[in-house]
Enzyme design. Structure first.
Site, PDB file in Angstrom:
ATOM      1  N   GLY A  19       0.769  -1.236   0.000  1.00 43.06           N
ATOM      2  CA  GLY A  19       0.000   0.000   0.000  1.00 43.06           C
ATOM      3  C   GLY A  19       0.805   1.294   0.000  1.00 43.06           C
ATOM      4  O   GLY A  19       0.353   2.296   0.551  1.00 43.06           O
ATOM      5  N   ASN A  21       1.342   3.156  -2.623  1.00 38.87           N
ATOM      6  CA  ASN A  21       0.553   4.116  -3.414  1.00 38.87           C
ATOM      7  C   ASN A  21      -0.666   4.595  -2.632  1.00 38.87           C
ATOM      8  O   ASN A  21      -1.056   5.763  -2.737  1.00 38.87           O
ATOM      9  CB  ASN A  21       0.147   3.503  -4.753  1.00 38.87           C
ATOM     10  N   MET A  98      -4.394  -7.182  -6.658  1.00 36.07           N
ATOM     11  CA  MET A  98      -3.847  -8.278  -7.472  1.00 36.07           C
ATOM     12  C   MET A  98      -4.898  -9.271  -7.975  1.00 36.07           C
ATOM     13  O   MET A  98      -4.586 -10.447  -8.200  1.00 36.07           O
ATOM     14  CB  MET A  98      -2.758  -9.011  -6.685  1.00 36.07           C
ATOM     15  N   LEU A 101     -10.238  -7.904 -12.564  1.00 37.70           N
ATOM     16  CA  LEU A 101     -11.655  -7.568 -12.419  1.00 37.70           C
ATOM     17  C   LEU A 101     -12.420  -7.975 -13.677  1.00 37.70           C
ATOM     18  O   LEU A 101     -11.903  -7.858 -14.799  1.00 37.70           O
ATOM     19  CB  LEU A 101     -11.797  -6.071 -12.164  1.00 37.70           C
ATOM     20  N   ASN A 115      -6.279   2.852 -12.486  1.00 39.29           N
ATOM     21  CA  ASN A 115      -5.239   1.925 -12.040  1.00 39.29           C
ATOM     22  C   ASN A 115      -3.884   2.595 -12.205  1.00 39.29           C
ATOM     23  O   ASN A 115      -3.713   3.458 -13.060  1.00 39.29           O
ATOM     24  CB  ASN A 115      -5.289   0.658 -12.909  1.00 39.29           C
ATOM     25  N   HIS A 117       0.038   1.482 -13.075  1.00 43.10           N
ATOM     26  CA  HIS A 117       0.805   0.348 -13.591  1.00 43.10           C
ATOM     27  C   HIS A 117       2.267   0.766 -13.713  1.00 43.10           C
ATOM     28  O   HIS A 117       2.563   1.857 -14.213  1.00 43.10           O
ATOM     29  CB  HIS A 117       0.255  -0.072 -14.958  1.00 43.10           C
TER      30      HIS A 117
HETATM   31  C1  GRF Z   1       2.922  -0.738  -7.710  1.00 40.15           C
HETATM   32  O1  GRF Z   1       4.146  -0.882  -8.366  1.00 40.15           O
HETATM   33  C2  GRF Z   1       1.818  -0.513  -8.693  1.00 40.15           C
HETATM   34  O2  GRF Z   1       2.220   0.191  -9.828  1.00 40.15           O
HETATM   35  C3  GRF Z   1       1.424  -1.918  -9.074  1.00 40.15           C
HETATM   36  O3  GRF Z   1       1.551  -2.662  -7.892  1.00 40.15           O
HETATM   37  C4  GRF Z   1       2.490  -2.027  -7.033  1.00 40.15           C
HETATM   38  C5  GRF Z   1       1.785  -1.775  -5.736  1.00 40.15           C
HETATM   39  O4  GRF Z   1       2.653  -1.255  -4.761  1.00 40.15           O
HETATM   40  N1  GRF Z   1       0.117  -1.954  -9.670  1.00 40.15           N
HETATM   41  P1  GRF Z   1       2.058  -0.629  -3.430  1.00 40.15           P
HETATM   42  O5  GRF Z   1       1.205  -1.712  -2.795  1.00 40.15           O
HETATM   43  O6  GRF Z   1       1.260   0.574  -3.798  1.00 40.15           O
HETATM   44  O7  GRF Z   1       3.250  -0.285  -2.590  1.00 40.15           O
END
Ligand code: GRF
Length: 222
Positions: A19, A21, A98, A101, A115, A117
């Site tokens: 988490g 992000n 992960m 959907l 999203n 990525h």
């Molecule tokens: C990030 O690299 C994001 O781009 C990808 O999964 C990772 C999640 O990291 N979709 P976090 O859980 O936000 O640290």
């Protein structure tokens, strides 16, 4: 006369793990002038560290585990959908969520589902993007925030940031560099949407207003 506080866009963040992000979005929402607020953090895993981040920030957190709906993705997604609606969520942000959907969920939240990525889409869809970027010998790599469509890692692009791939980089070093940019552009994309500055036209995102003022759209100096 006292001015009424303008309402902030309610976001729901879907996570499965650490988490970071999510933390970037929590930090952004803590600024009084940020036009969005965290209404709910939803995890499909009870032990996701992101749930602790939500608790620490006083953001409501909930678990909807796919394991409680074996062989029934629709029921799993309906349960998530119900939690998001109960919380009044207006924009769903996938942040390291992960599970793929289904078209049902994606269409239900069409253009209200984004999203992040870890690549410059449309290059390197899927997993292990940093390893694959190094193996391909690209000079620039990066990250993308995009509206979600039923095909994995497809959809109109909101914001991207590029970072250099440096000699001697391994996947870990490159991932760290990309992650710093992720934390910058995800709040930027949410801000654009919350300010009503984005619309999707012919599969592309059109941004109104001065895009030159967006630091995330400019590569940082090396
Ligand atoms: C990030 O690299 C994001 O781009 C990808 O999964 C990772 C999640 O990291 N979709 P976090 O859980 O936000 O640290």
């Amino acid at each position: 006369m006292a001015r009424l506080t303008p309402s902030r866009l309610k976001i729901g963040v879907l996570i499965s793990g650490r988490g970071s992000n999510l933390q970037a979005l929590i930090d952004a929402c803590a600024a009084p002038d940020f036009p969005a607020e965290n209404a709910l953090v939803l995890s499909n895993k009870a032990d996701a560290y992101g749930l602790e981040r939500a608790t620490a920030a006083g953001v409501p957190g909930a678990v909807v585990s796919h394991r409680d709906y074996p062989g029934n993705k629709q029921a799993f997604e309906e349960a998530m959908d119900a939690r998001l609606r109960e919380a009044g969520v207006e924009l769903v942000c996938l942040a390291g969520f992960m599970r793929l959907l289904s078209p049902w969920f994606v269409d239900t939240w069409r253009d209200r589902l984004i999203n992040i990525h870890p690549s410059l889409l449309p290059s390197f869809k899927g997993l292990d993007t940093h390893e694959r970027a190094i193996a391909a010998g690209v000079r620039f790599h990066g990250c993308t925030v995009h509206y979600v469509r039923p095909e994995m890692d497809e959809g109109p692009i909101l914001v991207q940031a590029a970072v250099p791939v440096l000699p001697g980089d391994d996947a870990h070093a490159l991932a760290e560099r990309v992650l710093e940019s992720e934390h910058r552009i995800y709040p930027q994309a949410v801000r654009l949407i919350a300010e009503g500055r984005t619309r999707v036209e012919d599969g592309r995102v059109v941004i109104s207003g001065p895009v030159t003022a967006l630091p995330a759209l400019v590569n940082p100096p090396a």
